[in-house]
Write a protein that holds these residues in place. Structure first.
Motif, PDB file in Angstrom:
ATOM      1  N   GLY A   1       0.828  -1.204   0.000  1.00 14.27           N
ATOM      2  CA  GLY A   1       0.000   0.000   0.000  1.00 14.27           C
ATOM      3  C   GLY A   1       0.865   1.257   0.000  1.00 14.27           C
ATOM      4  O   GLY A   1       0.554   2.244  -0.700  1.00 14.27           O
TER       5      GLY A   1
ATOM      6  N   GLN B   1       3.920   1.581  -1.189  1.00  6.07           N
ATOM      7  CA  GLN B   1       4.562   1.771  -2.499  1.00  6.07           C
ATOM      8  C   GLN B   1       3.552   2.287  -3.525  1.00  6.07           C
ATOM      9  O   GLN B   1       3.862   3.169  -4.323  1.00  6.07           O
TER      10      GLN B   1
ATOM     11  N   ARG C   1      -6.270   0.971   8.170  1.00  2.73           N
ATOM     12  CA  ARG C   1      -6.840   0.368   9.390  1.00  2.73           C
ATOM     13  C   ARG C   1      -5.870   0.563  10.550  1.00  2.73           C
ATOM     14  O   ARG C   1      -6.269   0.970  11.627  1.00  2.73           O
TER      15      ARG C   1
ATOM     16  N   ARG D   1       6.040  -6.191   9.596  1.00  5.88           N
ATOM     17  CA  ARG D   1       7.141  -6.152   8.628  1.00  5.88           C
ATOM     18  C   ARG D   1       7.544  -4.686   8.420  1.00  5.88           C
ATOM     19  O   ARG D   1       6.716  -3.830   8.144  1.00  5.88           O
TER      20      ARG D   1
ATOM     21  N   PHE E   1      -1.482 -11.134   1.813  1.00  5.80           N
ATOM     22  CA  PHE E   1      -1.503 -12.508   1.309  1.00  5.80           C
ATOM     23  C   PHE E   1      -1.754 -13.490   2.451  1.00  5.80           C
ATOM     24  O   PHE E   1      -1.545 -13.159   3.613  1.00  5.80           O
TER      25      PHE E   1
END
Ligand code: NAP
Length: 483
Positions: free
Chosen positions: A177, A179, A196, A284, A334
């Motif tokens: 998001g 990038q 969120r 991450r 993912f």
């Protein structure tokens, strides 16, 4: 002894495995690839702004330097080109069966039997290289399918849709998001980013590599090797350590993130919206050069009210506002826990991988599973995917698999699978080490498994390489021809 190897997946890891087989003089192998091109994640992801956030010199095989990288961190299309070229120049393509979706793999009579559109074929060794960020996760939002404009997941970007004339709604503010936002801001009619949970951003200017530097890299290959060594050392000793134990490395990243936000965003209200509730690196880490600048543009808006539903014309948030948009992009991540699935793998005694993983995916050193002889996984559960470049991880894993293949080839053994006891001991030790990692400090992230613990390697990245360099035969149930 001749040996037949099946590799599933022609992405970065599968191609690495193929090259290692060739280096060992093994040409009897097939790479099953369900798509029509190599590249895995770099083939599937084509969204605007796609880049790798690992230094380019270290996001290449150690044995195939690339003097052509245009930036310090490579744009996605360049990474894709690198793997395509690699497959061609190494002659791997003739081993790849494209459009070959393996639906089942079963171990029977000491062999692996693979079912694909070509029928059922027999192999001595099975290597899965199916990647781990492959299955798109679509958000469970009421009315999502009622939206009348174009809508797609970030990894299924529809390039036939023009963007510049559109009001775009983007859901998700993870690495992807961020990038996409950085690329679209200022290039579309309006961009609404539905956030969120805010995430910490580590400032990382992506410097261009000059033509002079590229020429020097082409001429003196040792320069490239030096770059690999330098960036490898940097990544392993700082990023490879920071998430897994408290210390100056963690302090450095965390301080950078705090100051980046403090210095980059002036508006107090926006700063509050962008301040994450958790510690930097718990999710991450995101590396980005101008995300904060982009979200302060007048044509970009961060929406923090929770999404209640999607309607035909846009997104409704909890404050009752209908945010009208022409296109919805879903950067919602993912299913990290899918691994090889939906492929059904059946090991000894009819036990499937799903049975073995009823309590969550586990493996021995992320590469092998008890009860599944001569089957190896690249990027299996608890691989060090949270604190290292994945390319050297794939190389180390492929070397480890080659060690076992050499044992099989020599005829000294006919099968090997890790024992339950060794696998349990390894996983228990990892569990015990998790609390020291930043990943357990309280955040929602794709790293977390069913048990709430990260499905990652909880020690330094370099330790994983050491583990794989010293195979422990006593941890394996090894069968010989005489038995
Ligand atoms: P992600 O990190 O899982 O982020 C998903 C985003 O979608 C989060 O912001 C999440 O919010 C949001 N989201 C999910 N469901 C939602 C819902 N129902 N409503 C609203 N928001 C929702 O996924 P990603 O950004 O695609 O990145 C996945 C991984 O891919 C990265 O962590 C990284 O490892 C890799 N990646 C790497 C690069 C690279 O440069 N190397 C680039 C892109 C991706 P919450 O935070 O609240 O859950």
């Amino acid at each position: 002894m001749g040996i037949r190897v099946a590799i599933i997946g022609a992405g970065m890891s599968g191609l690495c495995m193929a090259a290692k087989l060739q280096d060992a003089g093994i040409e009897d192998f097939t790479v099953f690839e369900k798509a029509d091109e190599v590249g895995g994640t770099w083939r599937d992801n084509t969204y605007p702004g796609l880049a790798c956030d690992v230094p380019s010199r270290y996001y290449a095989y150690s044995f195939r330097p690339n003097p052509e990288w245009s930036h310090m961190m490579p744009p996605g299309p360049e990474v894709f080109r690198y793997f395509r070229q690699f497959a061609t120049e190494r002659g791997i393509r003739r081993h790849i069966r494209f459009g070959a979706d393996v639906t089942a793999a079963r171990f029977r009579d000491g062999k692996w039997w693979l079912t694909s559109p070509a029928g059922v074929e027999e192999f001595d060794v099975l290597v899965t290289a199916t990647g781990f960020l492959r299955v798109p996760r679509y958000p469970d939002i009421l009315g999502l399918d009622t939206f009348t404009g174009p809508m797609f997941h970030s990894s299924r970007w529809d390039h036939s849709v023009s963007l510049s004339d559109k009001r775009i709604g983007l859901i998700g503010t993870g690495s992807t998001g961020v990038q996409i936002t950085s690329a679209l801001g200022g290039n579309v009619r309006h961009l609404k980013v539905f956030q969120r949970t805010p995430q910490w951003i580590c400032p990382w200017p992506n410097l261009r590599v000059s033509e002079h530097t590229k020429a020097a890299m082409r001429r003196w290959t040792w320069l490239n090797s030096f770059g690999y060594w330098f960036w490898g050392g940097f990544v392993r000793s700082i990023f490879g350590v920071a998430p897994v134990r408290p210390g100056w490395q963690r302090w450095l990243y965390q301080t950078q993130c705090h100051w980046n936000l403090r210095l980059s965003v002036r508006d107090k209200e926006l700063k509050k919206k962008l301040t994450p509730p958790d510690q930097p690196m718990c999710k991450r880490m995101i590396f980005a050069g101008h995300y904060y600048r982009t979200v302060q543009r007048p044509d970009v808006e961060i929406v923090t009210d929770p999404i209640v539903e999607v309607q035909p014309r846009g997104v409704v948030t909890a404050d009752g506002t209908l945010h009208e948009v022409d296109l919805l992009a879903l950067a919602t991540g993912f299913d990290f826990h899918a691994y090889v699935r939906p492929l059904t793998i059946t090991g000894e005694h009819g036990r499937t991988l799903d049975d073995a993983w009823a309590d969550g995916p586990t493996a021995y050193r992320a590469v092998a599973v008890p009860g599944f002889p001569n089957m190896f996984m690249l990027m299996g559960p608890h691989a060090p995917v949270g604190n290292n470049s994945l390319v050297p991880v794939a190389e180390d894993q492929a070397d480890y698999v080659m060690w076992w293949i050499d044992q099989l080839r020599s005829g000294r053994i006919v099968s090997a699978a890790p024992t339950e006891a060794a696998t349990k001991q390894y996983n228990d030790a990892m569990k015990a080490a998790m609390p020291r990692t930043v990943w357990t400090t309280g955040c929602r992230s794709w790293y977390l498994g069913k048990d709430g613990l990260p499905e990652l390697f909880p020690w330094e990245a370099s330790r994983y390489a050491e583990l794989l360099r010293s195979p422990q035969v006593s941890d394996f149930d090894v069968r010989t021809a005489a038995v």
